[in-house]
Scaffold this motif. Sequence first.
Motif, PDB file in Angstrom:
ATOM      1  N   LEU A  14      -8.542  -7.578  -3.222  1.00 56.10           N
ATOM      2  CA  LEU A  14      -9.743  -8.308  -2.805  1.00 56.10           C
ATOM      3  C   LEU A  14     -10.721  -8.439  -3.964  1.00 56.10           C
ATOM      4  O   LEU A  14     -11.242  -9.528  -4.232  1.00 56.10           O
ATOM      5  N   SER A  18     -11.216 -11.979  -5.828  1.00 57.14           N
ATOM      6  CA  SER A  18     -12.495 -12.687  -5.712  1.00 57.14           C
ATOM      7  C   SER A  18     -13.035 -13.070  -7.081  1.00 57.14           C
ATOM      8  O   SER A  18     -13.532 -14.178  -7.278  1.00 57.14           O
ATOM      9  N   THR A  44     -18.254  -8.758  -2.647  1.00 52.20           N
ATOM     10  CA  THR A  44     -16.849  -8.374  -2.446  1.00 52.20           C
ATOM     11  C   THR A  44     -16.527  -7.102  -3.226  1.00 52.20           C
ATOM     12  O   THR A  44     -15.772  -6.259  -2.748  1.00 52.20           O
ATOM     13  N   TRP A  45     -17.128  -6.938  -4.386  1.00 52.32           N
ATOM     14  CA  TRP A  45     -16.913  -5.706  -5.152  1.00 52.32           C
ATOM     15  C   TRP A  45     -17.577  -4.516  -4.468  1.00 52.32           C
ATOM     16  O   TRP A  45     -16.998  -3.435  -4.403  1.00 52.32           O
TER      17      TRP A  45
END
Length: 86
Positions: A14, A18, A44-45
């Motif tokens: 992910l 992203s 997202t991180w």
Amino acid sequence: RPMKEWIDGAMLLLMTGSLAGTFLNRWQLGRGITWRIIQFVGLTWVLGITVVLALEGRLEGVAGTLLGGVTGYLLGKSTDEKADSG
């Protein structure tokens, strides 16, 4: 333990997906990096890091505070020029 490894791997995908996908998209369209792009990649991180740290039992104290601060900054930044000017 094997389930944790699968979830860790999914979060890694992910996070890197992203970042790589977003920059590839921006490059292909010939557009720059906007604040919305920074928010998307940043969140997202933060999501990936939060899940991995929580599964490892290391999400406490300073780590949680820092992640909360980063999330607040990313979500609190206004992209409206009128709101920024006063």
